[in-house]
Design an enzyme around this catalytic site. Structure first.
Site, mmCIF file in Angstrom:
data_model
loop_
_atom_site.group_PDB
_atom_site.id
_atom_site.type_symbol
_atom_site.label_atom_id
_atom_site.label_comp_id
_atom_site.label_asym_id
_atom_site.label_seq_id
_atom_site.Cartn_x
_atom_site.Cartn_y
_atom_site.Cartn_z
ATOM 1 N N ASP A 117 6.602 1.610 6.320
ATOM 2 C CA ASP A 117 5.068 1.244 6.512
ATOM 3 C C ASP A 117 4.254 2.279 5.464
ATOM 4 O O ASP A 117 3.798 3.174 5.770
ATOM 5 C CB ASP A 117 4.407 1.275 7.583
ATOM 6 C CG ASP A 117 2.888 1.020 7.559
ATOM 7 O OD1 ASP A 117 2.547 0.280 6.779
ATOM 8 O OD2 ASP A 117 2.592 1.476 8.626
ATOM 9 N N ASP B 224 4.325 -6.133 4.772
ATOM 10 C CA ASP B 224 3.777 -5.082 5.516
ATOM 11 C C ASP B 224 3.571 -5.109 7.083
ATOM 12 O O ASP B 224 3.017 -4.718 7.773
ATOM 13 C CB ASP B 224 2.248 -4.753 4.901
ATOM 14 C CG ASP B 224 1.781 -3.457 5.507
ATOM 15 O OD1 ASP B 224 2.604 -2.479 5.968
ATOM 16 O OD2 ASP B 224 0.494 -3.274 5.615
ATOM 17 N N GLU C 89 -5.217 1.466 2.919
ATOM 18 C CA GLU C 89 -4.917 0.398 3.601
ATOM 19 C C GLU C 89 -4.940 1.009 5.497
ATOM 20 O O GLU C 89 -5.784 0.198 5.902
ATOM 21 C CB GLU C 89 -3.498 -0.324 3.641
ATOM 22 C CG GLU C 89 -3.480 -1.429 4.555
ATOM 23 C CD GLU C 89 -2.785 -1.269 5.855
ATOM 24 O OE1 GLU C 89 -2.829 -2.026 6.828
ATOM 25 O OE2 GLU C 89 -2.325 0.052 6.129
ATOM 26 N N GLU C 90 -4.490 2.208 5.343
ATOM 27 C CA GLU C 90 -4.554 2.791 6.670
ATOM 28 C C GLU C 90 -6.089 3.027 7.144
ATOM 29 O O GLU C 90 -6.069 3.512 8.530
ATOM 30 C CB GLU C 90 -3.812 4.017 7.030
ATOM 31 C CG GLU C 90 -2.196 3.717 6.560
ATOM 32 C CD GLU C 90 -1.422 2.781 7.611
ATOM 33 O OE1 GLU C 90 -2.160 2.469 8.751
ATOM 34 O OE2 GLU C 90 -0.182 2.441 7.474
ATOM 35 N N HIS D 219 4.270 4.374 12.220
ATOM 36 C CA HIS D 219 3.009 5.063 12.733
ATOM 37 C C HIS D 219 3.391 6.180 13.783
ATOM 38 O O HIS D 219 2.653 6.903 14.212
ATOM 39 C CB HIS D 219 1.724 4.303 13.347
ATOM 40 C CG HIS D 219 1.038 3.494 12.231
ATOM 41 N ND1 HIS D 219 -0.272 2.828 12.885
ATOM 42 C CD2 HIS D 219 1.190 3.202 11.104
ATOM 43 C CE1 HIS D 219 -0.316 2.320 11.754
ATOM 44 N NE2 HIS D 219 0.327 2.391 10.823
ATOM 45 N N HIS E 271 0.880 -1.211 -0.168
ATOM 46 C CA HIS E 271 -0.078 -0.027 0.006
ATOM 47 C C HIS E 271 0.973 1.384 0.241
ATOM 48 O O HIS E 271 1.871 1.300 0.607
ATOM 49 C CB HIS E 271 -1.117 0.112 1.358
ATOM 50 C CG HIS E 271 -0.345 0.050 2.608
ATOM 51 N ND1 HIS E 271 -0.123 1.382 2.922
ATOM 52 C CD2 HIS E 271 0.124 -0.784 3.503
ATOM 53 C CE1 HIS E 271 0.449 1.211 4.393
ATOM 54 N NE2 HIS E 271 0.560 -0.508 4.501
ATOM 55 N N ASP F 286 -0.427 4.404 0.939
ATOM 56 C CA ASP F 286 -0.997 5.395 1.898
ATOM 57 C C ASP F 286 -0.182 5.406 3.179
ATOM 58 O O ASP F 286 0.342 4.387 3.434
ATOM 59 C CB ASP F 286 -2.381 5.370 2.019
ATOM 60 C CG ASP F 286 -3.040 4.009 2.581
ATOM 61 O OD1 ASP F 286 -2.533 2.759 1.957
ATOM 62 O OD2 ASP F 286 -3.761 3.775 3.539
#
Length: 506
Positions: free
Chosen positions: A164, A227, A198-199, A477, A131, A133
């Protein structure tokens, strides 16, 4: 020694050690090809880092539902699609529709990339999922550097999305581009499924997988997801399982308006007191879930499984320090890993409707909602867990003889996922890891939930593997997300070596 020459020498030494170990059979692809691939990646690593810098500069935040960020997501999707087209891939940008917001507005969902290189029926087809995003990131939130400007410090590449998941997505593309640059045929057919939401819950992805089951995915033999992270800073890993998740809301209501505590305090059942009692009944101070029957269907631990925990490279003291935790609930590596991966856990996340701002406000909330979740493991049944939770909270609430209303609802139910580690692609990945890193991988699980693995496994019914690149301290994150240059570059080599190993085993 020149740094590039040193890196080339290290790669060649690992390669020669592998040959000495007899990992390559006489029918292997020419040994010179792998050496050429590694040398090319080493010599062009600055170009690969520059591309990552360009991708990190795109603020592809899918979490905040605002139009200018959706435009950034669309731009990011276009960059990735163009890069794949430049490699000769056939690329489809599948329209994913719109996201409806609670205020009535709608925002475009970025198209999902379906790309493929090669359709030789004699070769295996490997499909990679990733992903583009990212989570929100602002420098004023505690970043030392601009989160959207890739910054290298002591071999660490800092920036939102580095680990990520933009770095791993690019590592796959780097592996493909290396074979192309060397004018070598790809050892396998390669497909890409790359999304931009995805997030935010992978909006529209499951529907696409179902729709393309007999189309795009019909020729896929193996699916790889990169991931997640290693459990170590130094030892590579293969992930073979994740926990599921069931998310609950428990509401206690007296009335819709709040009360003044001087006027009403002492003459009514306060919803907050009821809710605190309910939440306090869920888990004890040792982390054990107190809901009757919750452990009844947890899969028993086998002797083979115990041995995998013993073999994992985890320094508990280092792990504790890097986590900034004073003390964990368990004192041994094996206990900690089992409670993180293969036993259920219950976490209390917050209370909606309660006063939480600075200052002293003498209010009694008239209606509060507690939020908690249970991480699920094989062979727990989601509907059984939902019933057990509701029965338990009904019992606890009845003992309080409260005049308030209590409602329990499960808002999310995601199954755990476990892979078959004897599949060809796990064997190929182990061999590729040994080639690149000179060591056997840790066989790990992930305590979190990655729904797409279970969706792929159940829908397409092909082998799914998680092949992480990032180290345990990458801080996805967080305000200091990074990927090590070493992980990024050696990871690109890993994927190239994996292609060759898959070609031999298929």
């Amino acid at each position: 020694m020149d740094p590039i020459v040193g890196r080339m020498a290290s790669s060649l030494l690992a390669f020669l050690l592998l040959l000495d170990g007899g990992m390559f059979s006489p029918s292997s692809p020419p040994t010179g090809l792998l050496e050429k691939v590694f040398q090319y990646i080493d010599l062009h690593q600055d170009e690969f880092v520059q591309t990552l810098k360009e991708w990190v500069a795109v603020e592809s935040d899918s979490v905040q539902p605002v139009l200018h960020l959706r435009r950034e997501l669309l731009r990011m999707t276009g960059l990735a699609a163009d890069r794949l087209r430049n490699l000769g891939a056939h690329v489809d940008l599948v329209d994913a529709g719109f996201q409806q917001l609670p205020d009535g507005q709608s925002l475009p969902i970025p198209p999902i990339i379906l790309a493929e290189l090669g359709n030789d029926p004699k070769k295996p087809t490997v499909c990679f999922y990733g992903h583009l995003d990212v989570q929100p990131a602002r420098q004023e939130d505690g970043w030392v550097t601009d989160p959207h400007t890739l910054t290298e410090v002591d071999g660490k590449l800092y920036g939102r999305g580095t680990t990520d998941n933009k770095g791993p997505v690019l590592a796959w593309i780097n592996a493909v581009s290396t074979f192309r640059a060397l004018d070598e045929d790809l050892p396998v057919n390669v497909k890409f499924v790359i999304e931009g939401m995805e997030e935010a819950g992978s909006l529209a992805l499951e529907e696409l997988v179902q729709k393309e089951k007999a189309g795009f995915f019909s020729s896929v033999d193996y699916i790889v997801i990169s991931d997640n992270l290693w459990i170590s800073r130094r030892t590579p890993a293969l992930t073979c399982g994740t926990r599921g998740n069931s998310y609950f809301m428990v509401e206690v209501k007296c009335r819709d308006q709040d009360f003044h505590s001087g006027t009403f305090g002492g003459i009514l059942n306060e919803p907050m007191a009821d809710l605190v009692a309910l939440l306090g009944s869920l888990v004890d101070s040792s982390g054990r879930i107190l809901i009757p029957g919750i452990y009844d269907h947890v899969a028993p631990v086998t002797e083979e499984e115990k041995r995998t925990y013993e073999a994992i490279d985890l320094d508990l003291e280092e792990y504790r320090n890097s986590s900034q935790v004073k003390k964990f609930l368990f004192d041994t590596k094996e206990e900690l890993l089992m409670h993180l991966w293969r036993y259920p856990s219950l976490s209390i996340h917050g209370i909606e409707g309660a006063f939480h701002e600075p200052g002293a406000k003498t209010v009694i909330p008239g209606r509060v909602i507690g939020k908690f979740s249970i991480r699920l493991v094989p062979h727990m049944n989601i509907s059984v867990v939902e019933k057990q939770v509701k029965q338990h909270l009904d019992y606890i609430f009845s003992k309080r003889n409260s005049s308030n209303q209590m409602t329990v609802s499960m808002t999310l139910g995601l199954h755990p996922w476990v892979a078959n580690i004897r599949d060809n692609q796990y064997l190929a990945a182990k061999r590729a890891i040994k080639t690149v890193f000179g060591t056997e991988p840790d066989m790990i699980r992930d305590g979190s939930t990655i729904p797409i693995a279970k969706i792929f496994q159940d829908t397409i019914q092909k082998s799914v593997m998680m092949l992480p690149l990032g180290a345990v301290d990458d801080g996805e994150h967080s305000q200091k997300e990074k990927i090590n240059r070493w992980n990024y570059i050696e990871g690109s080599k890993l994927f190239a070596a994996f292609f060759l190993e898959m070609a031999k085993l298929h």
